[in-house]
Each structure stands twice: as structure tokens, then as C-alpha cells.
Design an enzyme around this catalytic site. Structure first.
Site, PDB file in Angstrom:
ATOM      1  N   CYS A   2     -51.918 -34.191  82.282  1.00  0.00           N
ATOM      2  CA  CYS A   2     -50.825 -34.490  82.957  1.00  0.00           C
ATOM      3  C   CYS A   2     -51.720 -33.761  84.259  1.00  0.00           C
ATOM      4  O   CYS A   2     -51.992 -32.704  84.165  1.00  0.00           O
ATOM      5  CB  CYS A   2     -49.914 -33.145  82.153  1.00  0.00           C
ATOM      6  SG  CYS A   2     -49.889 -34.001  80.521  1.00  0.00           S
ATOM      7  N   ARG A  27     -56.846 -38.182  86.971  1.00  0.00           N
ATOM      8  CA  ARG A  27     -57.026 -37.025  85.792  1.00  0.00           C
ATOM      9  C   ARG A  27     -56.873 -37.750  84.483  1.00  0.00           C
ATOM     10  O   ARG A  27     -56.827 -37.988  83.970  1.00  0.00           O
ATOM     11  CB  ARG A  27     -56.111 -36.136  86.227  1.00  0.00           C
ATOM     12  CG  ARG A  27     -56.465 -34.559  87.427  1.00  0.00           C
ATOM     13  CD  ARG A  27     -55.337 -34.020  87.127  1.00  0.00           C
ATOM     14  NE  ARG A  27     -55.346 -32.787  86.145  1.00  0.00           N
ATOM     15  CZ  ARG A  27     -56.105 -32.351  85.584  1.00  0.00           C
ATOM     16  NH1 ARG A  27     -56.752 -31.726  85.989  1.00  0.00           N
ATOM     17  NH2 ARG A  27     -55.083 -31.430  85.013  1.00  0.00           N
ATOM     18  N   TRP A  74     -49.364 -37.715  80.730  1.00  0.00           N
ATOM     19  CA  TRP A  74     -50.755 -38.376  79.820  1.00  0.00           C
ATOM     20  C   TRP A  74     -50.233 -37.687  77.894  1.00  0.00           C
ATOM     21  O   TRP A  74     -50.051 -36.704  77.663  1.00  0.00           O
ATOM     22  CB  TRP A  74     -51.679 -37.840  80.444  1.00  0.00           C
ATOM     23  CG  TRP A  74     -52.720 -39.060  79.238  1.00  0.00           C
ATOM     24  CD1 TRP A  74     -53.854 -39.434  79.765  1.00  0.00           C
ATOM     25  CD2 TRP A  74     -53.750 -37.904  78.443  1.00  0.00           C
ATOM     26  NE1 TRP A  74     -54.595 -40.351  78.894  1.00  0.00           N
ATOM     27  CE2 TRP A  74     -54.652 -38.931  77.530  1.00  0.00           C
ATOM     28  CE3 TRP A  74     -53.766 -36.718  77.457  1.00  0.00           C
ATOM     29  CZ2 TRP A  74     -55.364 -39.337  76.738  1.00  0.00           C
ATOM     30  CZ3 TRP A  74     -53.970 -36.794  75.632  1.00  0.00           C
ATOM     31  CH2 TRP A  74     -54.951 -37.973  75.535  1.00  0.00           C
ATOM     32  N   ASN A  99     -47.694 -29.182  81.271  1.00  0.00           N
ATOM     33  CA  ASN A  99     -48.723 -29.141  81.077  1.00  0.00           C
ATOM     34  C   ASN A  99     -49.166 -29.104  79.911  1.00  0.00           C
ATOM     35  O   ASN A  99     -49.043 -27.551  79.708  1.00  0.00           O
ATOM     36  CB  ASN A  99     -50.260 -29.421  81.872  1.00  0.00           C
ATOM     37  CG  ASN A  99     -50.167 -30.327  83.105  1.00  0.00           C
ATOM     38  OD1 ASN A  99     -48.833 -30.921  83.706  1.00  0.00           O
ATOM     39  ND2 ASN A  99     -50.946 -29.836  83.912  1.00  0.00           N
ATOM     40  N   GLY A 100     -49.785 -29.754  78.814  1.00  0.00           N
ATOM     41  CA  GLY A 100     -50.632 -28.271  77.788  1.00  0.00           C
ATOM     42  C   GLY A 100     -49.405 -28.848  76.382  1.00  0.00           C
ATOM     43  O   GLY A 100     -49.121 -30.697  76.240  1.00  0.00           O
ATOM     44  N   GLU A 482     -75.193 -41.113  76.852  1.00  0.00           N
ATOM     45  CA  GLU A 482     -74.764 -40.989  77.783  1.00  0.00           C
ATOM     46  C   GLU A 482     -74.122 -42.836  78.198  1.00  0.00           C
ATOM     47  O   GLU A 482     -73.923 -42.914  78.713  1.00  0.00           O
ATOM     48  CB  GLU A 482     -75.049 -40.153  78.959  1.00  0.00           C
ATOM     49  CG  GLU A 482     -74.686 -40.500  79.862  1.00  0.00           C
ATOM     50  CD  GLU A 482     -73.329 -39.717  79.796  1.00  0.00           C
ATOM     51  OE1 GLU A 482     -72.428 -39.332  78.725  1.00  0.00           O
ATOM     52  OE2 GLU A 482     -72.359 -39.683  81.234  1.00  0.00           O
ATOM     53  N   LYS A 486     -70.810 -44.107  78.884  1.00  0.00           N
ATOM     54  CA  LYS A 486     -70.067 -44.949  80.364  1.00  0.00           C
ATOM     55  C   LYS A 486     -70.038 -46.113  80.047  1.00  0.00           C
ATOM     56  O   LYS A 486     -68.795 -46.235  80.577  1.00  0.00           O
ATOM     57  CB  LYS A 486     -71.635 -44.871  81.326  1.00  0.00           C
ATOM     58  CG  LYS A 486     -71.960 -43.666  81.998  1.00  0.00           C
ATOM     59  CD  LYS A 486     -70.540 -43.047  82.383  1.00  0.00           C
ATOM     60  CE  LYS A 486     -69.908 -42.349  81.954  1.00  0.00           C
ATOM     61  NZ  LYS A 486     -69.965 -41.063  81.666  1.00  0.00           N
ATOM     62  N   GLU A 489     -66.418 -46.588  77.663  1.00  0.00           N
ATOM     63  CA  GLU A 489     -65.473 -45.966  77.979  1.00  0.00           C
ATOM     64  C   GLU A 489     -65.231 -47.077  79.993  1.00  0.00           C
ATOM     65  O   GLU A 489     -63.725 -46.516  79.775  1.00  0.00           O
ATOM     66  CB  GLU A 489     -65.834 -44.493  79.600  1.00  0.00           C
ATOM     67  CG  GLU A 489     -65.966 -43.694  78.474  1.00  0.00           C
ATOM     68  CD  GLU A 489     -66.850 -42.238  79.388  1.00  0.00           C
ATOM     69  OE1 GLU A 489     -65.909 -41.393  79.690  1.00  0.00           O
ATOM     70  OE2 GLU A 489     -67.462 -42.519  79.944  1.00  0.00           O
ATOM     71  N   HIS A 505     -83.257 -47.023  60.022  1.00  0.00           N
ATOM     72  CA  HIS A 505     -82.557 -47.233  59.120  1.00  0.00           C
ATOM     73  C   HIS A 505     -80.992 -47.488  58.900  1.00  0.00           C
ATOM     74  O   HIS A 505     -80.318 -46.630  58.550  1.00  0.00           O
ATOM     75  CB  HIS A 505     -82.777 -45.360  59.003  1.00  0.00           C
ATOM     76  CG  HIS A 505     -84.335 -45.294  58.843  1.00  0.00           C
ATOM     77  ND1 HIS A 505     -85.070 -44.913  57.563  1.00  0.00           N
ATOM     78  CD2 HIS A 505     -84.748 -44.337  59.150  1.00  0.00           C
ATOM     79  CE1 HIS A 505     -85.836 -44.516  57.183  1.00  0.00           C
ATOM     80  NE2 HIS A 505     -86.164 -43.892  58.837  1.00  0.00           N
ATOM     81  N   LYS A 604     -59.423 -37.596  83.233  1.00  0.00           N
ATOM     82  CA  LYS A 604     -60.521 -36.845  83.310  1.00  0.00           C
ATOM     83  C   LYS A 604     -60.741 -35.203  82.440  1.00  0.00           C
ATOM     84  O   LYS A 604     -61.685 -34.484  82.794  1.00  0.00           O
ATOM     85  CB  LYS A 604     -60.087 -36.870  84.950  1.00  0.00           C
ATOM     86  CG  LYS A 604     -61.104 -35.592  85.925  1.00  0.00           C
ATOM     87  CD  LYS A 604     -62.839 -36.882  86.040  1.00  0.00           C
ATOM     88  CE  LYS A 604     -63.908 -36.068  86.625  1.00  0.00           C
ATOM     89  NZ  LYS A 604     -65.361 -36.574  86.374  1.00  0.00           N
TER      90      LYS A 604
HETATM   91  C1  G6P Z   1     -62.947 -35.524  79.150  1.00  0.00           C
HETATM   92  C2  G6P Z   1     -63.912 -36.947  80.707  1.00  0.00           C
HETATM   93  C3  G6P Z   1     -65.746 -36.059  80.581  1.00  0.00           C
HETATM   94  C4  G6P Z   1     -65.932 -35.321  80.454  1.00  0.00           C
HETATM   95  C5  G6P Z   1     -65.685 -34.780  78.942  1.00  0.00           C
HETATM   96  C6  G6P Z   1     -65.784 -32.829  79.147  1.00  0.00           C
HETATM   97  O1  G6P Z   1     -63.613 -36.422  78.322  1.00  0.00           O
HETATM   98  O2  G6P Z   1     -63.268 -37.774  80.914  1.00  0.00           O
HETATM   99  O3  G6P Z   1     -65.873 -37.092  81.558  1.00  0.00           O
HETATM  100  O4  G6P Z   1     -66.973 -35.148  80.344  1.00  0.00           O
HETATM  101  O5  G6P Z   1     -64.057 -34.651  79.064  1.00  0.00           O
HETATM  102  O6  G6P Z   1     -65.346 -32.715  79.897  1.00  0.00           O
HETATM  103  P1  G6P Z   1     -66.021 -31.006  80.810  1.00  0.00           P
HETATM  104  O7  G6P Z   1     -64.720 -31.204  82.155  1.00  0.00           O
HETATM  105  O8  G6P Z   1     -65.674 -30.226  79.755  1.00  0.00           O
HETATM  106  O9  G6P Z   1     -67.189 -31.267  81.254  1.00  0.00           O
END
Ligand code: G6P
Length: 609
Positions: A2, A27, A74, A99-100, A482, A486, A489, A505, A604
Site C-alpha cells: 500500500c 510498490r 494491496w 497502510n498496515g 536467486e 527471479k 517472480e 536425491h 516491493k
Molecule cells: C519483497 C520484494 C523482494 C524483496 C523482499 C525483501 O518480496 O518483492 O524483492 O527481496 O520483499 O525485501 P527487503 O526490502 O527487506 O529487502
């Protein structure tokens, strides 16, 4: 997640609010709305979907007025829909954005219903609007009513409210979700992130935990959680305007991938001088704590967690100090045992991730030697709550899928590892060899970026797939993790990462001619072992895509496509091999036509649990 924007001015504010919301789009959100006060009433406009749809609605139904609040939502409580979008109203006079998450919303809703309030949404936020309305009945001002409301709330909030009966102000409150106040000339603004307000001001005050404030055209009054007045000066932001401009790139993500050589230079600036690594600004007594550190616990989420996993290899290899890494959402809720003389480290791009923040709060009660955050947001909660801070200098990252922030985290963690090592007598030769690798890193990353076109061609072979496996060993195993994250995502292709030695395994059962397997194969002491793993896949008909050092002596042939990568230094190879992985995901997503910068369902900065 949000986003909040609010404004009080002599001029109409609706376009300032919409521009602010657009700047927070990165975000992640599913609906947007605003409420404007004019002529003794509040008018509200909300839309499911993008801010552009709200903007369009505003073109058709302009809402003039110099006081307004706006929000991107969100969904947490209640489906994404117009009726659940903020602002929420109580009667016709209160409008509120939030927000929250309010955890005791059910209990409060029952109380308010018993008093006759009618609810028109499924959100926890609407409870706050009615609660504020109820408290106003026994308060002298909107601010007092907000103070009383916050005392009833369990959970996290950053909130802004307006009232037709006090149209000369917005009131705001913060607990667990950031809020910033911006100052113009005869006008003031609020937002959940200063980025939203950069077109109208560069002078900011951050609200601290537990504070409430009244924001008027002529000034701001801030009260702490005890109701005491707080004096705080506005500070100039040094954030770059162009952070929210895509420039020549089609997406923010691609722009941010290509910024990485510069990000590495920025992160090293003043910290890597004459082949020596010196960080002087971590905080008072950092060196004393580092000298005493006998173990390190790192906590993070998402991409930041993968950076932590790479750091574990470095810390244990170079410093011989045990390093434990855990996901924040697990750590915060279990009984944890703290090793003697442990340093607690959080890694976070945003510095606001709710789970990581909760883990940090828990750690502060647990007898760690000290808490340190590796963070990209200087004014964030984690920076403020930690004893020590190492800033990553990636600049504002807009793409939801983290790229340049990850690389900056890795570089920073390497600097941190050496700094802790030096406090414990790390040999100069080791520092020098790491310094040399870091000095060459920007050009090695650039060389990997120069292969973008070839990776774009390669990406066509993934676009029709439903699954992909990524394999790595040692410090490249987290890079494979990672890479899988990616791809998931942004292309929505299911992807998993395995330590290549673990293949036999279980995951070998998945291998057939339909399954693409991406292997990260740099020149290191595990290369020969990795080659055996490659053979295991090849002999079962899997389609291998091997990103390998030029000297690795792996040739393209039937079932294997080898992609050469230049990386001279083993220690910095994780950063170099990350680049083709990021590019591969990006180009696959382009072919699939997904919303690369704002992938579905993701946010985000995850400021709720
Ligand atoms: C969300 C974002 C990711 C990020 C994660 C942790 O899932 O989409 O890109 O890695 O949060 O966020 P931070 O701000 O704590 O690195």
C-alpha cells in the site's frame, strides 16, 4: 504494498495526489482511490486496477479542492475491489487511508456495530475510520481523537485522516509503517515514501514510531506517544529525481540491471581506497563489537535472504566464524538459541519489511553483542532501530524484482566481512586479494551486460516451458536460488534451485527432454564436481544451459548449450554470474508479456506479515 499520499494547499491537490500515487505504483497494488475536501464535503473516487484508471475517472469527474488524501491498496483483508479500496469513510465527514494491518479489527468491528456503525467494506481499515468518528464525540480535536483511536489498535499502521469539521488539517499517525511529512511554500504533504513527493518538495520530516501529527497549511505539530510535543527540523533529501524515470529503457528492471556497474562503484566509493577496505561510518563502537564477535546471525527475506546465504560462505571461509542465516518469518516466531558473542545482522533493501523488522525487535531482547543492518534506505525503520548500519547505495529500486539492490548487498556484505575480519586480525594479503577482485568487479559486470543480446536470443528457448531447474554449488548455490526466484517472480514460470550435489536425491526424477536446466559453472574448486552433475543430467536427456567460465572446458553439444562468462576472481563470481540470470528472467518475461516491473500479486516493500 500500500501507498499513501496526502496534501493540504491553496491550490487544487488532486493531480499532486495522483502523481504521488503513480510514483508509488512500483510498490505493488490492486486498487487506488482518493478523497478531496471542498465546500464542506468530502468527495471520493476509487477504482479497481491501475492509478491510470483513477486518473481517467478524475479527468471525467474533476474534484477540485486544496485538501485531500489518496491511497494505493494491496489487498490483505477483503478481495481487491472498489468497495474495499481506500479511502474509507465514516458517516460523511471522516475519510481515512491506512497502510498496515489492524489485528484486533474483528473485536473493534463488533463494538462499533453495536454502537450503530454500518460497514461498507471487508477491510480492517474501515474499523479505524469509524473508531475515529466515535472518539471525536468525546474529543476536543481530530488529533486528540486520533490519539485515542491509536491506543485502541493492535497491529501496524501508517494512517492519514481528514474531517469536514476541521478542514484546515490532515492528521497522521505512525506505528510500524513509515510516514513522511513534506514541506512546500504555504503547503504541506504526507506520504508513505518521500519518492511520492519529490515533484513538490525536497524538505522532509520522518515521523517516529508511536507519533501522531497535525499537518496544516501553516505548519506541523508532532506529538510523541505520551502526548508530548516533539520539535524536529525538516531535512533536505538528496534522493535523485531520475530514480523514477525509465530513461532509454523499456522497463525499470532493465534500467536497474544496467545500472549495476555504477552501483558497485557507488557502494565502494570511499570504502575501497588504495587496495584497502575501510568503513568508518558503521556506528560508535562497531570495531569493538566486531573484535568480540564469535558468531553471526543473519536474518532477511526474499532476495535479501539469498544475499545472506552467499555471505555465509564468505564469512565462514575467510573468517572461520560460524554464520547462521534464517528467513525472518521463521526466526521471529520460534524459540531461538543465541550463540555466545553473536552479532545480529539484518539485510533489507527497503528497511521496512515487517518480518525482518519483527526479527530485529526480537533480537534486541536476546542478548546479542549488537545489531547491524545492511540496508538501502537511509531513513528506514531498520536503520533507526539498529546499533550499526551499512548503507548499500543502490539508489532507489523501482522494479519489484530486486536486481541492483542485490548486487549492492553482496558488495556491502563483502566489505562487512573484511571489516569484521580486520577487527580480528585478518591477514593483509587476504584483504588485498578481495580488494583486487572488487576493483575489477564493475568491468566484469559490464562485460556480462554486453552479452544481453545473446541472452535475449537464448530466452526464446524458455518461454514455452512450465518448469526450470537452476543448479549451482558452493557460493553459487544461492545465486541459483536467486535466479529461480527471479524467473518465478516476473515470468510466472515455476522454477526451483538445487545444490547440484543434491540432484541425485530427488530432482533427477524430473529430468526429461522437456526440462530446461540452467547451471552456474564458474571456475572454482567445485567445477570438476559440477561437471559430473552436468553429466548426470545429460545422460537422462535434460536440456542443459551452462553459464561457464571460458576456461571451464565445457563444450556446447547435443543437449548442452554453453554460454561463456568472464569472471577472473572466484570471490566476486556470484555477482558476475547473477547478471546473465537477471537478464534471462527479464527477456523470458518480455516474451511472455508479463508486467515486468509490477508482477502480479507481488509488492516491493512488504510491510505486513
Ligand atoms: C519483497 C520484494 C523482494 C524483496 C523482499 C525483501 O518480496 O518483492 O524483492 O527481496 O520483499 O525485501 P527487503 O526490502 O527487506 O529487502
Amino acid at each position: 504494498m500500500c501507498g499513501i499520499v496526502g496534501a493540504i494547499a491553496q491550490r487544487d491537490v488532486s493531480q499532486i495526489l495522483v502523481e504521488g500515487l503513480k510514483r508509488l505504483e512500483y510498490r505493488g497494488y490492486d486498487s487506488a482511490g482518493l478523497a478531496i475536501y471542498n465546500d464542506n464535503k468530502i468527495q471520493r473516487l476509487r477504482r479497481l486496477g491501475k492509478v491510470s484508471e483513477l486518473d481517467q475517472a478524475l479527468q471525467e469527474t474533476p474534484l477540485p479542492g486544496g485538501l485531500g488524501i489518496a491511497h494505493t491498496r494491496w489487498a490483505t483483508h477483503g478481495e481487491p475491489s472498489e468497495r474495499n479500496a481506500h479511502p474509507h469513510m465514516s458517516e460523511d465527514n471522516i475519510a481515512l487511508v491506512h497502510n498496515g494491518i489492524i489485528e484486533n479489527h474483528d473485536e473493534l468491528r463488533d463494538e462499533l456495530k453495536a454502537k450503530g456503525y454500518v460497514f461498507s467494506s471487508d477491510t480492517d481499515t474501515e474499523v479505524m475510520a469509524h473508531c475515529l468518528h466515535e472518539e471525536l464525540k468525546t474529543s476536543h480535536s481530530l488529533l486528540e481523537a486520533l490519539q485515542k483511536t491509536t491506543k485502541k489498535l493492535d497491529g501496524a499502521y501508517g494512517t492519514v485522516a481528514i474531517d469536514t469539521n476541521e478542514p484546515d488539517k490532515m492528521v497522521v499517525a505512525r506505528s510500524g509503517s513509515p510516514l513522511v511529512i513534506g514541506k512546500g511554500i504555504g503547503e504541506y504533504f504526507v506520504a508513505s515514501d518521500q519518492l511520492a513527493l519529490l515533484p513538490v518538495t525536497r524538505d522532509f520530516i520522518y515521523l517516529e514510531e508511536g507519533e501522531v501529527a497535525e499537518v496544516r497549511r501553516d505548519g506541523v505539530t508532532i506529538l510523541d506517544s505520551n502526548g508530548q510535543k516533539v520539535e524536529r527540523d525538516f531535512e533536505k533529501s538528496d534522493i535523485q529525481h531520475d530514480a523514477v524515470d525509465k530513461g532509454r529503457f523499456r522497463h525499470f528492471m532493465l534500467k536497474e540491471i544496467f545500472e549495476q556497474p555504477q552501483v558497485v562503484n557507488d557502494t565502494l566509493e570511499g570504502r575501497l581506497v588504495n587496495h584497502k577496505i575501510i568503513i568508518e561510518t558503521l556506528g560508535a563502537n562497531a570495531n569493538k563489537v566486531f573484535a568480540d564477535t564469535k558468531a553471526i546471525q543473519i536474518i532477511a527475506c526474499g532476495t535479501s535472504y539469498h544475499a545472506a546465504l552467499v555471505a555465509k560462505y564468505w564469512i565462514e571461509d575467510y573468517l572461520q566464524i560460524p554464520c547462521l542465516v534464517e528467513i525472518a518469518s521463521e526466526y521471529r516466531y520460534r524459540q531461538t538459541a543465541v550463540l555466545p558473542n553473536s552479532l545480529f545482522v539484518t539485510i533489507s533493501q527497503s528497511g521496512e519489511t515487517a518480518d525482518t523488522m519483527a526479527a530485529l525487535k526480537k533480537a534486541k531482547e536476546q542478548g546479542y553483542l549488537g545489531t547491524l543492518t545492511v540496508c538501502n534506505s537511509p531513513a528506514s525503520s531498520m536503520v533507526r532501530e539498529s546499533d550499526f548500519t551499512l548503507l548499500t547505495r543502490a539508489g532507489t529500486e523501482i522494479g519489484v524484482a530486486s536486481t541492483k539492490a542485490f548486487t549492492a548487498q553482496l558488495v556491502s556484505l563483502m566489505l562487512l566481512m573484511v571489516t569484521i575480519g580486520k577487527a580480528q586480525g585478518l591477514e593483509e594479503s587476504k584483504e588485498k586479494s578481495i580488494a583486487e577482485a572488487l576493483e575489477h568487479l564493475p568491468s566484469e559486470i559490464q562485460a556480462a551486460l554486453d552479452q544481453a543480446e545473446a541472452i535475449e536470443d537464448l530466452s526464446e528457448r524458455f518461454a514455452e516451458k512450465h518448469h526450470t531447474l537452476f543448479l549451482g554449488r558452493g557460493q553459487q548455490y544461492p545465486i541459483a536460488m536467486e535466479a529461480a526466484l527471479k524467473l518465478k517472480e516476473i515470468s510466472y514460470i515455476h522454477a526451483e534451485a538445487y545444490a547440484a550435489g543434491e540432484l541425485k536425491h530427488g530432482p533427477l526424477a524430473l529430468i526429461d527432454k522437456e526440462m530446461p536446466i540452467v547451471v552456474v559453472a564458474p571456475k572454482d574448486n567445485l567445477l570438476e564436481k559440477l561437471k559430473s552433475n552436468i553429466e548426470e543430467v545429460r545422460s537422462r536427456g535434460g536440456q542443459l544451459f551452462v553459464f561457464a567460465d571460458e576456461s571451464a572446458n565445457i563444450q556446447s553439444s547435443d543437449g548442452i548449450t554453453v554460454f561463456p562468462i568472464k569472471s577472473q576472481y572466484t570471490i566476486t563470481a556470484p555477482m558476475v554470474y547473477t547478471i546473465p540470470m537477471q537478464l534471462l528472467s527479464y527477456y523470458v518475461a518480455i516474451i511472455k508479456g508479463t508486467d515486468v516491473d509490477q508482477p502480479r500479486n507481488l509488492a516491493k516493500s512488504v510491510t505486513v506479515e
